[in-house]
Design a protein around this motif. Structure first.
Motif, PDB file in Angstrom:
ATOM      1  N   SER A   1       6.612 -10.788  -6.339  1.00 25.10           N
ATOM      2  CA  SER A   1       5.676 -10.187  -5.383  1.00 25.10           C
ATOM      3  C   SER A   1       6.213  -8.885  -4.793  1.00 25.10           C
ATOM      4  O   SER A   1       5.467  -8.102  -4.217  1.00 25.10           O
ATOM      5  CB  SER A   1       5.347 -11.182  -4.270  1.00 25.10           C
ATOM      6  N   TRP A   2       7.523  -8.635  -4.953  1.00 24.92           N
ATOM      7  CA  TRP A   2       8.091  -7.374  -4.442  1.00 24.92           C
ATOM      8  C   TRP A   2       7.445  -6.154  -5.089  1.00 24.92           C
ATOM      9  O   TRP A   2       7.468  -5.065  -4.527  1.00 24.92           O
ATOM     10  CB  TRP A   2       9.604  -7.334  -4.646  1.00 24.92           C
TER      11      TRP A   2
ATOM     12  N   ASP B   1       5.181  -4.642  -2.841  1.00 21.58           N
ATOM     13  CA  ASP B   1       5.835  -3.974  -1.711  1.00 21.58           C
ATOM     14  C   ASP B   1       6.420  -2.630  -2.121  1.00 21.58           C
ATOM     15  O   ASP B   1       6.421  -1.678  -1.356  1.00 21.58           O
ATOM     16  CB  ASP B   1       6.993  -4.831  -1.174  1.00 21.58           C
ATOM     17  N   GLU B   2       6.959  -2.577  -3.344  1.00 21.67           N
ATOM     18  CA  GLU B   2       7.745  -1.417  -3.754  1.00 21.67           C
ATOM     19  C   GLU B   2       6.882  -0.241  -4.184  1.00 21.67           C
ATOM     20  O   GLU B   2       7.339   0.887  -4.174  1.00 21.67           O
ATOM     21  CB  GLU B   2       8.659  -1.796  -4.935  1.00 21.67           C
TER      22      GLU B   2
END
Lengths: 326, 323
Positions: free
Chosen positions: B256-257, B260-261
């Motif tokens: 799931s990062w 975010d990234e």
């Protein structure tokens, strides 16, 4: 009560508190200010006064509470000392004001933006003129979009325990955490909270974007000390030390980010086409993730543990789902 | 930047009034329009602030107790006759002091041609002016990625300060090395990374280059020639959004990062815990690399051709391992 009436009341209260060096008793304040005098009951006045006093303090006005000299602990009155109210007379040059303007723009569109702007307006009053808004050849922006940011900034400063729901990577349900906050750090565009997890009794790093809802400050101000030897930036950057060495065969001109990290390059070996890189690293999985992105341009020669990690990832990406590859 | 788009509370307005009086005192004869522009409010709002101010003052409100400001002459000029006890600005609040100090520390970390002397002295003076308000602000830090190649960075600095053209060897996100001449415009720091913004003579357009991806930079003798119509990058939100169509991905919780990234257009959490993400992609080979790294945890919904490219590349790579 309209915003205008409340602003006027706050301003008159400020003037009354600054009017003399002696503390002003609450009863005198009630007589001096129209809105207080006209309040229907003593309780209504008390509530209004307490709210106004808190509002002034939250803006940074140093409202002092002076205890009586009879030793009973009773409150004699309140005051704002002129010398602690005013910004010290530090004069900024035009160049310095230009730098401050640049600094304030760092927070443009961030939650600290209005505070930075207010600060500059105050400081430039002490300088020779207005800020020059010309190009300085450098621009920086830092976002503070995480809703938790203002609260966490405040608990770090006041050293209050804070509680929040936190969603870890790879888990669906958030968990309740209580934290003694040591610092807030931005890295690669993301904000992190560093502190001691009270329930686990250990230092932890939390990513602000994974905090669910609003964090709630708990308990008293100054509840803990921030360890003097703590370096919040290095706690975020901490990763495994680079004590492993890999040898990689890399196609010419490819995998440039790995080439830049390499300790050494043997050109043209062994088949005259590819280069062999020697590279220090800390974690098989982390490096394997970088390597598979380059497809067949990078082949791990050693160590075996890194080869295994890369093969497992490639097998997954090939859609072979754990079966023996064909 | 303006605070005035949202309804202003009594506290917010009082803050402005306390800043307004000293500023007007320091600028005698300033016009209502100039003052309004400086405080980013309308002329009507400014006049309403002035009317409010002259109704306030020391208890008693007798002659000589009230704030006295003249602003009704036809020339629209403002003169502060008696500021009462508001002649000097209110000292900085902890928020205000921290906001500026943290930003100054960020600027100090950035390589470049800016005025380091002024930066250092402004920081020292800010610390003196803020006093106790700075307690605790040392716990807030911004870590910048260091630009990898010191030589390239200093060449960029030299070119910027001397206004000369650069010859860059640059490796973009797609792992392709290119050579080009660039007329440098400014250094940008966004999301913790530093970029050179310049007029790229190969693309005939404004381009940004991550400093840590510059392999080599040579300062040329030719002066930089930046066209009049070169538009600098808008640093508003979305400055880093890739220019390209969006691809829809299904992302398992362990990856799931990714959401975010990268700048994503939308994120939706599905009932099975996966995220459905709309990710703008400028360069498909970049996406293929990301998908190779993600394995089965990321599924492309609407681009079967890309899924096939990923699988084919993974199989070709496995051949190298005798698989």
């Amino acid at each position: 009560m309209s915003q205008r009436e409340r602003t006027e009341r706050l301003l008159n209260l400020l003037f009354a508190l600054m009017a003399s060096n002696r503390p002003v008793p609450k009863s005198s304040l009630r007589d001096a200010i129209d809105a207080y005098r006209e309040s229907p009951s003593e309780e209504a006045f008390e509530r209004m006064f307490e709210r106004d006093k808190d509002e002034l303090r939250s803006m940074g006005v140093p409202v002092e509470t002076i205890e009586g000299s009879d030793g009973s602990g009773g409150i004699e009155g309140y005051r704002v000392a002129a010398e602690s109210y005013a910004l010290p007379a530090v004069a900024f040059s035009a160049d310095e004001l230009a730098v401050l303007g640049l600094a304030a723009r760092v927070w443009e569109q961030a939650s600290l933006g209005p505070a930075a702007q207010r600060a500059v307006r105050k400081l430039e009053t002490l300088g020779p003129g207005s800020i020059i808004e010309g190009p300085v050849g450098i621009e920086t922006r830092i976002a503070t979009g995480d809703p938790a940011f203002p609260v966490l900034l405040d608990v770090v400063r006041t050293r209050r325990v804070v509680a929040f729901d936190y969603r870890k990577v790879g888990t669906a349900a958030p968990e309740r955490r209580s934290v003694e906050s040591w610092g807030v750090v931005s890295r690669r565009g993301h904000w992190y909270l560093v502190g001691r997890d009270v329930d686990r009794g250990e230092p932890r790093v939390f990513r602000l974007s994974r905090i669910v809802g609003n964090p709630q400050p708990r308990g008293v101000i100054g509840a803990y000390d921030i360890p003097s030897d703590v370096d919040v930036v290095s706690m975020i950057a901490a990763s495994a030390p680079d004590d492993l060495v890999a040898r990689l065969r890399v196609a010419p001109g490819r995998a440039n980010s790995l080439r830049r990290r390499a300790n050494g390059v043997e050109s043209g070996a062994p088949n005259g086409v590819a280069d062999v890189l020697t590279l220090s690293y800390g974690d098989d999985e982390v490096l394997a993730s970088d390597i598979v992105g380059f497809g067949d341009a990078v082949v791990v020669l050693e160590p075996q543990s890194l080869r295994t990690a890369v093969i497992r990832r490639l097998t997954s990406a090939a859609g072979i789902s754990g079966e023996a590859p064909v | 930047m303006s605070e005035n788009r949202q309804p202003v509370t009594a506290g917010g307005r009082l803050s402005r009034l306390l800043a307004l009086v000293p500023w007007l005192s320091a600028h005698p004869g300033v016009t209502i329009d100039e003052a309004a522009r400086h405080f980013e409010i309308s002329a009507d709002q400014l006049q309403s602030d002035l009317w409010l101010l002259i109704c306030t003052g020391r208890p008693g409100h007798m002659h000589g107790d009230l704030v006295d400001i003249q602003f009704w002459d036809e020339d629209g000029r403002i003169d502060v006759i008696d500021p009462q006890t508001l002649a000097r600005p209110l000292r900085l609040s902890p928020d205000e002091a921290a906001a500026l100090l943290i930003a100054l520390r960020v600027l100090a970390q950035i390589p470049g041609t800016h005025d380091r002397l002024a930066l250092a002295s402004a920081t020292t003076k800010l610390e003196a002016a803020a006093g106790e308000a700075l307690t605790g602000s040392s716990s807030v830090a911004v870590a910048l990625e260091s630009a990898a190649d010191g030589e390239a960075t200093s060449a960029v600095e030299t070119a910027l300060s001397s206004g000369r053209r650069l010859h860059l060897t640059y490796v973009g996100a797609a792992d392709v090395r290119t050579e080009r001449d660039v007329d440098p415009m400014r250094l940008l720091t966004l999301e913790g990374r530093t970029y050179l913004e310049g007029w790229c003579r190969r693309a005939e357009a404004v381009r940004t280059f991550r400093l840590d991806r510059i392999d080599s930079a040579i300062v040329l003798d030719q002066p930089a020639e930046i066209p009049q119509d070169a538009v600098p990058v808008d640093l508003g939100s979305g400055a880093l959004r890739p220019e390209g169509p969006a691809v829809t991905l299904l992302i398992a919780p362990d990856m799931s990062w990714i959401a975010d990234e990268h700048p994503v257009d939308s994120v939706e959490e599905l009932s099975d815990g996966r995220l459905q993400v709309s990710l703008p992609v400028a360069d498909e080979s970049w996406l293929v690399r990301l998908l190779l790294r993600s394995g089965e945890s990321v599924e492309v919904v609407d681009r079967p051709d890309i899924s096939q490219r990923v699988q084919a590349q993974a199989r070709e790579a496995l051949v190298q391992y005798g698989k």
